[in-house]
Structure formats: structure tokens, C-alpha cells
Design a protein around this motif. Structure first.
Motif, PDB file in Angstrom:
ATOM      1  N   SER A   1      11.358   6.055  -8.644  1.00 57.67           N
ATOM      2  CA  SER A   1      10.915   7.392  -9.032  1.00 57.67           C
ATOM      3  C   SER A   1      10.295   8.113  -7.842  1.00 57.67           C
ATOM      4  CB  SER A   1       9.903   7.304 -10.179  1.00 57.67           C
ATOM      5  OG  SER A   1       9.410   8.590 -10.512  1.00 57.67           O
ATOM      6  N   TRP A   2       9.537   7.374  -7.036  1.00 55.64           N
ATOM      7  CA  TRP A   2       8.924   7.960  -5.832  1.00 55.64           C
ATOM      8  C   TRP A   2      10.013   8.453  -4.884  1.00 55.64           C
ATOM      9  CZ3 TRP A   2       5.693   4.877  -1.717  1.00 55.64           C
ATOM     10  CH2 TRP A   2       4.907   5.755  -0.982  1.00 55.64           C
ATOM     11  N   TRP A   3      11.059   7.627  -4.702  1.00 55.18           N
ATOM     12  CA  TRP A   3      12.165   8.052  -3.828  1.00 55.18           C
ATOM     13  C   TRP A   3      12.765   9.365  -4.329  1.00 55.18           C
ATOM     14  CZ3 TRP A   3      15.097   2.711  -4.088  1.00 55.18           C
ATOM     15  CH2 TRP A   3      14.351   1.745  -3.418  1.00 55.18           C
ATOM     16  N   ALA A   4      13.035   9.420  -5.627  1.00 55.56           N
ATOM     17  CA  ALA A   4      13.671  10.614  -6.191  1.00 55.56           C
ATOM     18  C   ALA A   4      12.756  11.835  -6.083  1.00 55.56           C
ATOM     19  CB  ALA A   4      14.047  10.364  -7.650  1.00 55.56           C
ATOM     20  N   GLN A   5      11.486  11.641  -6.374  1.00 55.72           N
ATOM     21  CA  GLN A   5      10.528  12.746  -6.303  1.00 55.72           C
ATOM     22  C   GLN A   5      10.450  13.351  -4.904  1.00 55.72           C
ATOM     23  OE1 GLN A   5       7.611  14.317  -8.415  1.00 55.72           O
ATOM     24  NE2 GLN A   5       8.379  15.509  -6.707  1.00 55.72           N
ATOM     25  N   ASN A   6      10.595  12.512  -3.897  1.00 57.75           N
ATOM     26  CA  ASN A   6      10.422  12.965  -2.521  1.00 57.75           C
ATOM     27  C   ASN A   6      11.696  13.534  -1.896  1.00 57.75           C
ATOM     28  OD1 ASN A   6       7.697  12.397  -2.432  1.00 57.75           O
ATOM     29  ND2 ASN A   6       7.974  10.329  -1.640  1.00 57.75           N
ATOM     30  N   LEU A   7      12.781  13.628  -2.655  1.00 56.92           N
ATOM     31  CA  LEU A   7      13.971  14.290  -2.135  1.00 56.92           C
ATOM     32  C   LEU A   7      13.711  15.796  -2.028  1.00 56.92           C
ATOM     33  CD1 LEU A   7      16.699  12.360  -4.163  1.00 56.92           C
ATOM     34  CD2 LEU A   7      16.040  12.002  -1.774  1.00 56.92           C
ATOM     35  N   SER A   8      14.615  16.491  -1.361  1.00 61.93           N
ATOM     36  CA  SER A   8      14.407  17.917  -1.065  1.00 61.93           C
ATOM     37  C   SER A   8      14.553  18.796  -2.301  1.00 61.93           C
ATOM     38  CB  SER A   8      15.420  18.367  -0.009  1.00 61.93           C
ATOM     39  OG  SER A   8      15.257  17.642   1.184  1.00 61.93           O
ATOM     40  N   TRP A   9      13.996  19.980  -2.180  1.00 60.02           N
ATOM     41  CA  TRP A   9      14.161  21.057  -3.158  1.00 60.02           C
ATOM     42  C   TRP A   9      13.597  20.681  -4.535  1.00 60.02           C
ATOM     43  CZ3 TRP A   9      19.369  24.132  -2.358  1.00 60.02           C
ATOM     44  CH2 TRP A   9      19.350  24.694  -1.067  1.00 60.02           C
ATOM     45  N   ARG A  10      12.319  20.373  -4.543  1.00 58.81           N
ATOM     46  CA  ARG A  10      11.579  20.197  -5.781  1.00 58.81           C
ATOM     47  C   ARG A  10      10.725  21.453  -5.988  1.00 58.81           C
ATOM     48  NH1 ARG A  10      15.375  17.170  -6.400  1.00 58.81           N
ATOM     49  NH2 ARG A  10      15.189  14.909  -6.486  1.00 58.81           N
ATOM     50  N   PRO A  11      10.156  21.653  -7.195  1.00 58.98           N
ATOM     51  CA  PRO A  11       9.478  22.925  -7.464  1.00 58.98           C
ATOM     52  C   PRO A  11       8.312  23.250  -6.540  1.00 58.98           C
ATOM     53  CG  PRO A  11      10.003  21.831  -9.520  1.00 58.98           C
ATOM     54  CD  PRO A  11      10.328  20.855  -8.426  1.00 58.98           C
ATOM     55  N   SER A  12       7.637  22.226  -5.993  1.00 59.23           N
ATOM     56  CA  SER A  12       6.520  22.484  -5.078  1.00 59.23           C
ATOM     57  C   SER A  12       6.361  21.319  -4.121  1.00 59.23           C
ATOM     58  CB  SER A  12       5.212  22.683  -5.847  1.00 59.23           C
ATOM     59  OG  SER A  12       4.120  22.793  -4.956  1.00 59.23           O
TER      60      SER A  12
ATOM     61  N   ALA B   1       0.850  -1.194   0.000  1.00 61.83           N
ATOM     62  CA  ALA B   1       0.000   0.000   0.000  1.00 61.83           C
ATOM     63  C   ALA B   1       0.885   1.243   0.000  1.00 61.83           C
ATOM     64  CB  ALA B   1      -0.917   0.001   1.224  1.00 61.83           C
ATOM     65  N   LEU B   2       0.657   2.141  -0.939  1.00 55.99           N
ATOM     66  CA  LEU B   2       1.581   3.249  -1.141  1.00 55.99           C
ATOM     67  C   LEU B   2       1.683   4.149   0.075  1.00 55.99           C
ATOM     68  CD1 LEU B   2       0.797   4.202  -4.829  1.00 55.99           C
ATOM     69  CD2 LEU B   2       2.521   2.670  -3.944  1.00 55.99           C
ATOM     70  N   SER B   3       0.702   4.088   0.949  1.00 57.33           N
ATOM     71  CA  SER B   3       0.730   4.946   2.136  1.00 57.33           C
ATOM     72  C   SER B   3       1.461   4.302   3.306  1.00 57.33           C
ATOM     73  CB  SER B   3      -0.699   5.275   2.556  1.00 57.33           C
ATOM     74  OG  SER B   3      -1.431   4.084   2.774  1.00 57.33           O
ATOM     75  N   GLN B   4       1.859   3.026   3.188  1.00 59.00           N
ATOM     76  CA  GLN B   4       2.344   2.315   4.358  1.00 59.00           C
ATOM     77  C   GLN B   4       3.822   1.943   4.318  1.00 59.00           C
ATOM     78  OE1 GLN B   4      -0.592  -0.790   4.437  1.00 59.00           O
ATOM     79  NE2 GLN B   4      -2.076   0.450   5.528  1.00 59.00           N
ATOM     80  N   CYS B   5       4.429   1.882   3.173  1.00 57.92           N
ATOM     81  CA  CYS B   5       5.859   1.575   3.116  1.00 57.92           C
ATOM     82  C   CYS B   5       6.438   2.144   1.831  1.00 57.92           C
ATOM     83  CB  CYS B   5       6.110   0.068   3.179  1.00 57.92           C
ATOM     84  SG  CYS B   5       7.871  -0.340   3.268  1.00 57.92           S
ATOM     85  N   ASP B   6       7.366   3.104   1.963  1.00 57.50           N
ATOM     86  CA  ASP B   6       7.921   3.754   0.773  1.00 57.50           C
ATOM     87  C   ASP B   6       9.409   3.500   0.610  1.00 57.50           C
ATOM     88  OD1 ASP B   6       8.977   5.254   2.809  1.00 57.50           O
ATOM     89  OD2 ASP B   6       8.263   7.183   2.070  1.00 57.50           O
ATOM     90  N   SER B   7       9.961   2.545   1.375  1.00 54.12           N
ATOM     91  CA  SER B   7      11.408   2.348   1.355  1.00 54.12           C
ATOM     92  C   SER B   7      11.842   1.093   0.610  1.00 54.12           C
ATOM     93  CB  SER B   7      11.929   2.276   2.794  1.00 54.12           C
ATOM     94  OG  SER B   7      11.313   1.195   3.489  1.00 54.12           O
ATOM     95  N   ILE B   8      10.890   0.315   0.120  1.00 48.87           N
ATOM     96  CA  ILE B   8      11.184  -0.972  -0.500  1.00 48.87           C
ATOM     97  C   ILE B   8      10.791  -0.930  -1.971  1.00 48.87           C
ATOM     98  CG2 ILE B   8      10.617  -3.433  -0.487  1.00 48.87           C
ATOM     99  CD1 ILE B   8      12.230  -2.592   1.929  1.00 48.87           C
TER     100      ILE B   8
END
Length: 673
Positions: free
Chosen positions: A410-421, A256-263
Motif C-alpha cells: 500500500s505504501w508503494w502504491a500511495q507513493n506513486l505519482s499523481w495523487r491528490p496531494s 524502520a519506515l524511514s530507512q527502507c521502503d522497497s522490501i
């Protein structure tokens, strides 16, 4: 393909985590009697039992586990046997305190919870292998053994450690992955801010820094952490394969995308014999059955479309959210059979008997604190009978209408710091696009961006910030060959190293979409924009806008106000035999419904206007036949059209024409022919 279903299990799996060590042995006989009454076919045992199995270094006590497994076997209940490596004993940490993980700011966690593990630690690895060997040697050919259950929910609650052992392991991983330190410099773009390295020994994990660190380093560390955890799983799996041949090995995912984002579950799905999943409702006011369907579809997709198994969910409320409401009457059955409709070979729970002590004592169970004179127990009994009646569906596969591209990296990369919004949330977009497809009664497969998409008339890309050149070529080929593609904003922007694709946005997708984006123009909090169509109708967007320049695409909707007023907002690009749609703002539910409707028309997916909202209809088919699941999440009775007559498995009644589905009920029809 070899049979990877639980060994010796001839029916669907029904049961849950069984923790007899929490109770006097006098309770065990009552447990198995009630399990038989409820129709339990399999239980998970021993997952958190390391301290009891190995009370001192190298000293083992299997007597209690022998008695438990023997009792279950005598009563015809199969065993999913855990390796207890998620919870090393207190004596282990006293001897090896460096096995406790360290956070990015240098804090070392203490013993006293679960999953507090540095997965690079050599002492932990040795101890985990040793206890796994002992278990496999003792129980590897036990007649009750159906499945090996390695560890528990890898990545939860600790997915990465930043200690010196991990630093050394990271350097070795970088050398294997990139080859040379110069390749690391190139991948991470270390020329920026003077971060260039001249030797691997200079590289550390991305620990706390005064301001934002290197995003390429941070992304690689997420990959490293995931790979390191997976190394420990495969080490235990290989021991079990060697000492217990023929018994499938799994570990419980949390897709479930809301429950584990590290795997990265695409990678993990290739390593287990049977994909299993844990799912718990997030009760945040949304339609929880939609997220449940999404998690089930995602799990099935990780399994490559093959049958999988729901290894944990809850009979009623959980205990770890800010507010933990009970499930409504009938909701347990709808939740359970919703997973079965979407490919699960059963419904398992956490846990069998509700704990009196410990952190999860208020988490619901199959046998509540109140015992057998409770609503939950009565519903468990009823559900057990329903699951038994659905045994003929074993081995069939769920049929999908459309696909959604998703990639954890892609989710990991998107959630790194300093994105446009910071208001752009890729998970929210995935949820929203999925809900739009769900409300059109389309069953969804998820697919890796480089996977074969030819089977799907419609493919949706809700949030794919990181996209390789290969993925870009893949979706272009899909459209040219006749597919319909829908892409949301801020997709196709960077490559696998988080480097912006050379040239105009959206790099990997600009050719298939027939456009370029000159500039992103995120909106301020609570700011809205209007979109107008050629007929004067309006849609609403928020969070994001872009300066879009068509390069072959036609403009369907135009920004009516804001900085991008007069510019294209939604475009359509005929390419080869197919069509690619692009939406450059965050549409609300009404707008997404319209967009998906237009794309579905292009894809030739006929509208299903005869099905009410929140009544889901899903099909499973295989050698034993075709089965139609109808799940009514509404408070009103409804009827679902049947393409052919059949037999309803839960009631035994014949069905034809329009199938009556009472409010809150589930019906499953085996169609004739």
C-alpha cells in the motif's frame, strides 16, 4: 515450533560486526581480549569479505577466516557468519559488467560502493551460489557457528534494476503472476492512454517516460523487484539449510519506515528462520526513542510476535546523515534495552572496532578510535553487564495492547505519482498515530490488513490507500465482533492493482465506516481548518479535507470553515458489537490524542494517567515469568507502579509498590508469581 535462536547461544546476544580484515593480525588477540572484558557473546563476520575469500575466479583463501573463527571459538564467542554476496569483487565486475544495475533513465552504476547488483543477472546468481556453497562446506558444522547471515540489508541502496536482463525476467514474472497478457492489460488498465499490449515481449520495465507512466505497471515492478531479490536470498538459504542443517539462517532487515521502503517485510518474515533487524536513529529533531519503539514493534510483528534479534545499531553517532550528533550519556543503554523490551533477544552493533579508512570511519563503534579510555567504551562495558543480567528473559514475548494495520505494498502504491496531494505522507501518518498510542502508554503490534485481529481491543489504520476486498471484509468482521477501529483519510481507496474500488469512496471501508466520501478536497500549503465538537471545543486539521456523507455513522466533529464547512470531519459508527471511527483530515498531535482517547474508551482500554510522558513501560512474559521494563527518557527521576512485588534484574534489589526509575535509567523487574 523449532528453536530458531542462534545455535549454542545460552545468553542474550551482545556484540557487533567484526571486520578483522581491516586490521593487522597482531590486533586480533587484543580484540578478543577486549570482547571478553565487554561481555561479548556473538559477532558477525565476513559480510563484506568476498574479495578476500575468492581473490580470483574459483580460487579460494580461507586461511585468515579459519584463524579468526578459531580464535573466537577459543574465547567462547559465537559467530554469525555472513555470506559476502552484497559486495562482489572487482574482478567479477570486470568479467561481468552487465551485473551492475541500471537506473530507470538508463544509467549503469559503477563498481566502488556496496550493493551494486542486478539481482536478475545469471552470472551474479551463479557466483553467489558458488561462494555460499564453499562457505557452507567449510564452516557448516564448525562448533563456533551460531547463525548464518545472508547478504546484507537487501534493498539498500539499490532495490531495482531496469536493464534488459531484468526486462526479460519481468516478462517471465508477469506470465507467472497474471497468466496472460490480457490479464496484464486488465490489471494495469492499459485501455487508458492507449497502452494495450498484445504480447509479453512488448512489455518493458517502467523506464523513464515523457510524463507519468502506468501506475499499475510501476506497482507490479516494485513487487517484481522485491520478489527477485527474495529469490536470491532463498537460493542461498536453501544451500545453507542443505549443507549446514540445524543452523538458523537470517538476513538483516531494516524495518524502520524511514530507512527502507522497497522490501515487503511481511513476505520476507516468512522466509527467514530468525527475524533480525538493523536500526539507526534518524536525528531530525523528533523524539528518536518513539521511532525506535515503533521500529522494534514492527520488527516483532514481522516475526509473528516471536523473539527476534537487533543485529545492528550504533553506540553513538552515525556518519551518513547531514548532521550526526553523539548519543547522550545513558542513551546507548536506553536504546539497546528498549529493543530488548519489545522482543529482541539481545543488542548487537555496527561495528566492533571503529574503522580508520573507508566510507564509515566516522560511524561510532563499540571500541572507538580513542580506545578504552572513552565514555563510549565505559558505557559498552556497563551495557554488557546489563545484557548478561537479563538472560532469564530469553524466549519470552512482548505483550501488546493495540494493533496498527500496515502494508508495504500500500505504501508503494500511495507513493506513486499523481495523487491528490503530495503533502499527504503515509509514513508521517503512521508515525503520528503511533506516537499518539505511545503517549497513552499502549504497546502496539503491527498487523497485515488480512491478519486475524481478534486479540486486539483497538485497531488503528493510519494510512492504507491500497486495500483488498478481503482486507475490507476482515476489518468489518473485526468491528462486528466487538472491536474498535480507527481509520484515517485516504484509506481503502484502491485494490491490489491500484484500481479504484467500484462505487463511492472509501471503497473497501465504506460499509464498516458507515459513510461515503463524495470528493477529496486537499488543502493548500499551510492552509488550516477548524473542527468543532458538540460542546463547542475545537480541533485543528491541515493537508486534507473531504466531503463526507454519513450513511449510518454519527457526526462527532464538524468542519467549521473551508470548502467543507458544516460537513462531518470525524465520525463514529456503531456496527454489530463494535465501533468504527473515521477522521477525514490530518489532525495535529492534540487532535490525535483526543481521537485515540475516545476510541480507547470505546475499546475499554483504561487510561494510564499514573505514567509520565516519555516513560515507557513494556511487559514480556513466558515460561520463565513476567518481566516489566521501565525506561525513563526524561531528565527527572520518576516512579512506576508495580502490580506485584518482584526483583529488579539490573541491580538485584527487591521492588514493590512504586518502582523508582532514575532520570535516563532503565529498570527491569521480574514480577513474583
Amino acid at each position: 515450533m523449532p528453536d530458531t535462536s542462534p545455535r549454542g547461544l545460552t545468553r542474550l546476544a551482545f556484540g557487533g560486526d567484526y571486520n578483522p580484515e581491516q586490521w593487522p593480525e597482531s590486533v586480533w588477540q587484543e580484540d578478543v581480549r577486549l570482547m571478553r572484558e565487554a561481555g561479548v557473546t556473538m559477532v558477525s563476520v565476513g559480510i563484506f569479505s568476498w574479495a578476500l575469500l575468492e581473490p580470483a575466479p574459483g580460487e579460494y583463501d580461507f586461511g585468515w577466516l579459519d584463524r579468526v573463527i578459531g580464535l573466537l571459538h577459543e574465547n567462547g564467542i559465537r559467530v554469525d557468519l555472513g555470506t559476502p554476496t552484497v559486495a562482489p569483487p572487482a574482478w567479477f565486475y570486470r568479467a561481468h559488467p552487465e551485473a551492475l544495475p541500471v537506473t530507470a533513465d538508463g544509467t549503469r552504476y559503477e563498481f566502488g560502493s556496496r550493493g551494486a547488483i542486478c539481482h536478475s543477472n545469471a552470472d551474479y546468481r551463479a557466483a553467489a551460489r558458488a561462494v555460499t556453497v564453499k562457505l557452507a562446506e567449510r564452516y557448516g558444522d564448525h562448533p563456533a557457528l551460531a547463525l548464518w547471515h545472508v547478504h546484507n540489508e537487501y534493498g539498500v541502496p539499490v532495490s531495482a534494476c531496469y536493464c534488459d536482463s531484468c526486462a526479460a525476467h519481468f516478462r517471465r514474472w508477469l506470465a507467472r503472476t497474471h497468466g496472460t497478457v490480457e490479464a496484464v492489460n486488465e490489471a494495469w488498465g492499459t485501455a487508458f492512454w492507449g497502452q494495450r499490449y498484445t504480447g509479453f515481449e512488448q512489455i518493458n520495465p517502467p523506464r523513464a517516460t515523457p510524463t507519468v507512466g502506468n501506475p499499475g505497471q510501476a506497482l507490479d515492478y516494485k513487487r517484481f523487484a522485491d520478489a527477485t531479490i527474495r529469490e536470491n536470498f532463498t537460493a542461498e538459504r536453501d544451500i545453507l539449510h542443505r549443507l549446514s542443517p540445524g543452523v538458523p539462517v537470517t538476513t538483516n532487515f531494516m524495518t524502520a519506515l524511514s530507512q527502507c521502503d522497497s522490501i515487503d517485510y511481511w513476505a520476507w518474515g516468512r522466509e527467514v528462520d530468525l527475524v533480525t533487524n538493523d536500526h539507526y536513529l534518524i536525528t531530525d529533531g523528533r523524539r528518536t526513542h518513539v521511532n525506535l519503539a515503533m521500529a522494534a514493534d514492527l520488527t516483532r510483528s514481522v516475526a509473528g510476535g516471536a523473539p527476534w534479534l537487533l543485529l545492528e545499531h550504533s553506540t553513538s553517532g552515525v556518519n551518513w546523515q547531514p548532521r550526526n550528533p553523539a548519543k547522550a550519556p545513558g542513551q546507548m543503554a536506553r536504546n539497546s534495552l528498549g529493543h530488548v523490551a519489545r522482543g529482541s533477544e539481545g543488542a548487537m552493533f555496527f561495528q566492533w572496532r571503529q574503522s580508520r579508512r573507508g566510507a564509515e570511519k566516522f560511524h561510532s563503534s563499540m571500541l572507538p578510535h580513542g580506545g578504552t579510555d572513552t565514555r563510549v567504551w565505559r558505557e559498552v562495558i556497563e551495557l554488557g553487564a546489563s545484557v548478561e543480567s537479563l538472560s532469564p528473559i530469553r524466549g519470552t514475548r512482548t505483550e501488546a495492547d493495540a494493533a496498527m494495520l500496515w502494508d508495504w505494498q500500500s505504501w508503494w502504491a500511495q507513493n506513486l505519482s499523481w495523487r491528490p496531494s503530495e503533502d499527504h505522507d503515509p509514513r508521517e501518518r503512521a508515525d503520528s498515530f503511533y506516537e499518539a498510542l505511545y503517549d497513552r502508554h499502549l504497546t502496539v503490534d503491527f498487523a497485515h490488513p488480512e491478519a486475524d485481529l481478534s486479540a486486539y481491543p483497538l485497531v488503528v489504520v493510519p494510512a492504507l490507500y491500497l486495500m483488498t476486498e478481503a482486507a475490507g471484509h476482515n476489518v468489518r468482521e473485526y468491528v462486528e465482533n466487538g472491536g474498535t477501529l480507527v481509520v484515517s483519510y485516504f484509506s481503502g481507496i484502491v485494490d491490489e492493482h491500484d484500481a479504484v474500488h467500484e462505487g463511492a469512496y472509501p471503497g473497501a471501508l465504506r460499509d464498516v465506516l458507515g459513510l461515503t466520501v463524495e470528493e477529496f478536497s486537499p488543502l493548500l500549503k499551510d492552509e488550516r481548518v477548524r473542527l468543532t465538537g458538540p460542546d463547542g471545543s475545537e480541533l485543528t486539521g491541515d493537508v486534507w479535507t473531504e466531503f463526507v456523507v454519513p450513511r449510518g455513522a454519527e457526526t462527532v466533529w464538524t468542519y467549521a470553515d473551508g470548502l467543507t464547512a458544516g460537513r462531518p470531519a470525524v465520525t463514529r459508527h456503531p456496527l454489530g458489537h463494535g465501533t468504527a471511527w473515521y477522521v477525514s483530515t490530518r489532525l495535529d498531535a492534540q487532535g490525535l490524542d483526543a481521537l485515540i482517547g475516545w476510541a480507547a474508551d470505546d475499546a475499554g482500554l483504561a487510561p494510564r494517567a499514573d505514567l509520565p510522558r516519555d516513560v515507557e513501560v513494556v511487559r514480556r512474559s513466558g515460561a520463565s515469568g513476567t518481566y516489566l521494563f521501565a525506561i525513563n527518557h526524561t531528565a527527572g527521576d520518576t516512579k512506576v507502579p508495580l502490580e506485584s512485588p518482584g526483583t529488579e534484574l539490573l541491580t538485584g534489589e527487591r521492588a514493590a509498590g512504586r518502582l523508582p526509575v532514575p532520570a535516563g535509567a532503565v529498570r527491569v523487574v521480574r514480577l513474583d508469581g
